[in-house]
Design an enzyme around this catalytic site. Structure first.
Site, PDB file in Angstrom:
ATOM      1  N   HIS A 175       0.815  -1.214   0.000  1.00 19.52           N
ATOM      2  CA  HIS A 175       0.000   0.000   0.000  1.00 19.52           C
ATOM      3  C   HIS A 175       0.853   1.271   0.000  1.00 19.52           C
ATOM      4  O   HIS A 175       0.324   2.385   0.025  1.00 19.52           O
ATOM      5  CB  HIS A 175      -0.918  -0.030   1.231  1.00 19.52           C
ATOM      6  N   LYS A 177       3.199   4.529  -0.770  1.00 20.32           N
ATOM      7  CA  LYS A 177       3.252   5.589  -1.792  1.00 20.32           C
ATOM      8  C   LYS A 177       4.482   6.437  -1.518  1.00 20.32           C
ATOM      9  O   LYS A 177       4.577   7.078  -0.460  1.00 20.32           O
ATOM     10  CB  LYS A 177       2.006   6.485  -1.757  1.00 20.32           C
ATOM     11  N   ASP A 182      16.605  11.887  -7.290  1.00 23.70           N
ATOM     12  CA  ASP A 182      18.043  12.100  -7.088  1.00 23.70           C
ATOM     13  C   ASP A 182      18.444  11.956  -5.626  1.00 23.70           C
ATOM     14  O   ASP A 182      19.393  12.609  -5.161  1.00 23.70           O
ATOM     15  CB  ASP A 182      18.454  13.485  -7.616  1.00 23.70           C
ATOM     16  N   HIS A 410      -9.303  10.986   1.781  1.00 27.58           N
ATOM     17  CA  HIS A 410      -8.308   9.943   1.562  1.00 27.58           C
ATOM     18  C   HIS A 410      -7.052  10.182   2.397  1.00 27.58           C
ATOM     19  O   HIS A 410      -6.063   9.475   2.261  1.00 27.58           O
ATOM     20  CB  HIS A 410      -7.941   9.857   0.072  1.00 27.58           C
ATOM     21  N   LYS A 412      -4.335  10.239   5.362  1.00 23.63           N
ATOM     22  CA  LYS A 412      -3.900   9.371   6.455  1.00 23.63           C
ATOM     23  C   LYS A 412      -2.889  10.170   7.279  1.00 23.63           C
ATOM     24  O   LYS A 412      -1.716  10.280   6.915  1.00 23.63           O
ATOM     25  CB  LYS A 412      -3.241   8.093   5.940  1.00 23.63           C
ATOM     26  N   ASP A 417       0.452  15.222  20.200  1.00 20.03           N
ATOM     27  CA  ASP A 417       0.997  16.430  20.835  1.00 20.03           C
ATOM     28  C   ASP A 417       1.764  17.271  19.820  1.00 20.03           C
ATOM     29  O   ASP A 417       1.166  17.943  18.999  1.00 20.03           O
ATOM     30  CB  ASP A 417       1.862  16.065  22.046  1.00 20.03           C
TER      31      ASP A 417
END
Length: 513
Positions: A175, A177, A182, A410, A412, A417
Site C-alpha cells: 500500500h 506511496k 536524485d 483519503h 492518512k 501532541d
C-alpha cells in the site's frame, strides 16, 4: 449423444482457463541500489536541498501538500528536474490525464539519461501489463510489480478468480506511496497515481495530503525503496508481458498524440502556469523526521504481532499527553482500539477524529465497521467529524479542506501532541496486519501549527458533519447549509449505502477491512 449439461461444464472450464491463461518469461532480475549521496549532491535538486539545509540547524525540512493540483505539479516538477534517478512506489496506477502525462514525462526523463524505477502493487497493474511492459522496454526504465500472480492479469474479475488458489497472500497488498528524486527530495503520503488524487476527475476527487521533504529523512526513505525493489516479491513486469524492444516508442507516440489533443484542457492550462525552475516547495517547516515502513516480507509471512509492524514503531516513537488527532479515510477502530482511545480521553487527552461520512465514503463496508462505535467514543468526550460529499464554499478558498471539490476523504495523518505522522497508513486492521505501509513522523513547531490550521478547516460545519450524542443517547449530525446551521436526526445516505454498512457489521468483517 453427450449430455448437454456436461458439454456446458466443459465449455465453461475452457473459457475460464482461457481467461486465466498466463505464463512467465525468463528475464534477468538485477539488483539495484539508490544513487550515492555524494553523487546526489552534484545534481540540481541535491544542490537546492543542500543550500536550503545549510541555512538551518535542523536536519530536515517539510512542506505540506494538501492541494491536489499542487501535489501533482510537485511530482511533474521532480520528473523534469531529476538528473540521475527517479524512484516511484505506488499502490494504484490509474487511467486518466494525469497518469498519461506522468508516463510521457518519465519517457522524456529516461531519454535524457535519468534512471527510472517504478514499483507498482500488482493489483494496481491489472489490465495495464502491456503498457507497463512497453514503458519498461526503454533501457533506462525499470518496472516491477509487487506480490504478482502470473495468471488472470487482464481484468480484475479474472484476477479475483486466480487469487482463489492463494487467498491469504493475495488479500495482502503493498500500500506504500513514495517518490524520491536524485536521493535529494522525497514525497510521501496518501496519494496514488490517478486523476481523483489530484483534483483532475470531473466526477469525484479525494481530499488527500502529502509531505515533500528534504534532509536526512530522504536517504532513509530511499533505503526503504531499495528493500522493496530488491525483495523477492518484486518481479519485472516483462516476466508476465512480452512486447517489442522498441515498444516504448509506440507508447510515446500514443501519449504525445493524446496530450497534443488535450493540451488546452483547463487542468493542463493551469499546470503550465506552475514555475518549472523552482523546487517542489514554497515554504519549508524545519525539524526532525523519522522514516517508518513495514518490512517488505510482511506480505509473505503469517499474521504479524502489531508491535512488529509500523504501528508498533509509531507507538514506540511518540509521546501522548495532551492532544491526539486522527484523520483517516478508512477508520476501523476495533474493540481494542476503542478501549485505548476512550482510556486516553478519560485521562484528559483531547481526542479528535475526522473520517468519511456514509455519504462520502467509497467503501460503505468500512463505514459499517466504524459506525457502531460512535456512541461509545462520543460518550467519553471524543469528538467525531465526518466529511460531507458536497462542501459549502467558505470565505477563504485557500483554507478549504484539501481538494476543495472532493467527494471523499483519503488523508492518512496522525498527530501526537507535537509530532505529526503523514503516510499511507489508515487507522484500520488492514493497514496493521494485511498491507505494507510507509510514512514519516515529524517534529516541527511550525509544521504542527500549519497542520492544526488544516484540521480546523476540516472541522468546519460547511465541510464536515459534527456528530453529537443527545441526552437520550441518539446521534445527531450538525452541519451548515447556505449559511444556516442544521441538525439531522437520521444518518444521511442512500438505502444501498446503509445496507452495505449493515451487512459489514452483521457479517463481522471488521478484521478484514
Amino acid at each position: 449423444m453427450a449430455n448437454p449439461c456436461r458439454w456446458a461444464q466443459w465449455l465453461s472450464l475452457v473459457v475460464l482457463c482461457s481467461l486465466l491463461a498466463g505464463c512467465t518469461h525468463a528475464v534477468t532480475r538485477e539488483h539495484h541500489t539508490t544513487l550515492a549521496l555524494d553523487d546526489a549532491r552534484t545534481t540540481w535538486l541535491g544542490e537546492q536541498a543542500y543550500q536550503a539545509l545549510a541555512e538551518q540547524s535542523y536536519p530536515d525540512g517539510f512542506a505540506l501538500l494538501p492541494n491536489g493540483q499542487e501535489a501533482f505539479a510537485a511530482r511533474v516538477g521532480l520528473i523534469r528536474q531529476a538528473q540521475r534517478e527517479l524512484n516511484i512506489q505506488t499502490y494504484l496506477l490509474g487511467e486518466g490525464q494525469t497518469t498519461r502525462l506522468i508516463l510521457s514525462q518519465l519517457l522524456d526523463a529516461a531519454k535524457a539519461g535519468v534512471r527510472v524505477r517504478l514499483l507498482v502493487d500488482d493489483i494496481g497493474a491489472i489490465g495495464q501489463g502491456d503498457r507497463l511492459a512497453a514503458l519498461a522496454s526503454h533501457p533506462n526504465i525499470h518496472v516491477r510489480v509487487y506480490n504478482p500472480l502470473p495468471v488472470g492479469r487482464g481484468h480484475m474479475f479474472t484476477r479475483v478468480l486466480a487469487s482463489v488458489v492463494n487467498p491469504s497472500q493475495q488479500h495482502r497488498r503493498m500500500h506504500n506511496k513514495l517518490w524520491v528524486a536524485d536521493n535529494s527530495v522525497a514525497i510521501v503520503g496518501g496519494r496514488n497515481l490517478g486523476d481523483e488524487y489530484f483534483d483532475a476527475n470531473d466526477a469525484r476527487n479525494f481530499a488527500d495530503l502529502d509531505f515533500a521533504t528534504i534532509g536526512e529523512v530522504v536517504p532513509a526513505l530511499s533505503r526503504s525503496f531499495d528493500l522493496y525493489w530488491n525483495h523477492g516479491l518484486a518481479q519485472p513486469i516483462e516476466r508476465y508481458h512480452q512486447v517489442a524492444d522498441n515498444a516504448w516508442q509506440t507508447l510515446e507516440t500514443k501519449l504525445e498524440d493524446w496530450l497534443d489533443d488535450n493540451a488546452d484542457s483547463e487542468y493542463f492550462t493551469e499546470l503550465r502556469r506552475q514555475p518549472r525552475s523552482a523546487p517542489p516547495w514554497e515554504t519549508l517547516h524545519w525539524g526532525e523526521g523519522l522514516a517508518m515502513w513495514d518490512a517488505p516480507g510482511k506480505l509473505s509471512s503469517g499474521t504479524p504481532e502489531w508491535r512488529d509492524t509500523l504501528l508498533g514503531d509509531l507507538t514506540d516513537a511518540t509521546e501522548l499527553n495532551q492532544r491526539l488527532v486522527i484523520i483517516s479515510a478508512y477508520f476501523v477502530p476495533t474493540e481494542q482500539g476503542v478501549q485505548n482511545l476512550t482510556d486516553l480521553a478519560d485521562q484528559g487527552v483531547a481526542v479528535e477524529i475526522i473520517t468519511n461520512s456514509l455519504e462520502s465514503t467509497d467503501a460503505a463496508l468500512v463505514h459499517g465497521a466504524y459506525a457502531p462505535w460512535r456512541e461509545t467514543l462520543l460518550a467519553h468526550g471524543i469528538t467525531l467529524y465526518e466529511l460531507r460529499p458536497e462542501q459549502e464554499a467558505g470565505p477563504d478558498e485557500d483554507m478549504r479542506v484539501p481538494g476543495a471539490s472532493a467527494s471523499a476523504l483519503h488523508i492518512k495523518a496522525l498527530s501526537f501532541d507535537d509530532q505529526l505522522f503523514v503516510g499511507s497508513f489508515n487507522a484500520d486492521p488492514r493497514s496493521i496486519y494485511w498491507n505494507t505501509e510507509i510514512g514519516v513522523l515529524a517534529r516541527s513547531e511550525s509544521l504542527m501549527q500549519a497542520f492544526h490550521d488544516l484540521v480546523a478547516v476540516g472541522q468546519e460545519p460547511a465541510l464536515s458533519y459534527r456528530i453529537e450524542l443527545t441526552s437520550e443517547s441518539e446521534l445527531n449530525w450538525h452541519l451548515e447549509r447556505d449559511g444556516e446551521m442544521e441538525v439531522l436526526t437520521t444518518e444521511p445516505g442512500s438505502f444501498w449505502r446503509h445496507f452495505n454498512a449493515w451487512l459489514s457489521h452483521t457479517l463481522k468483517l471488521e478484521r478484514w477491512l
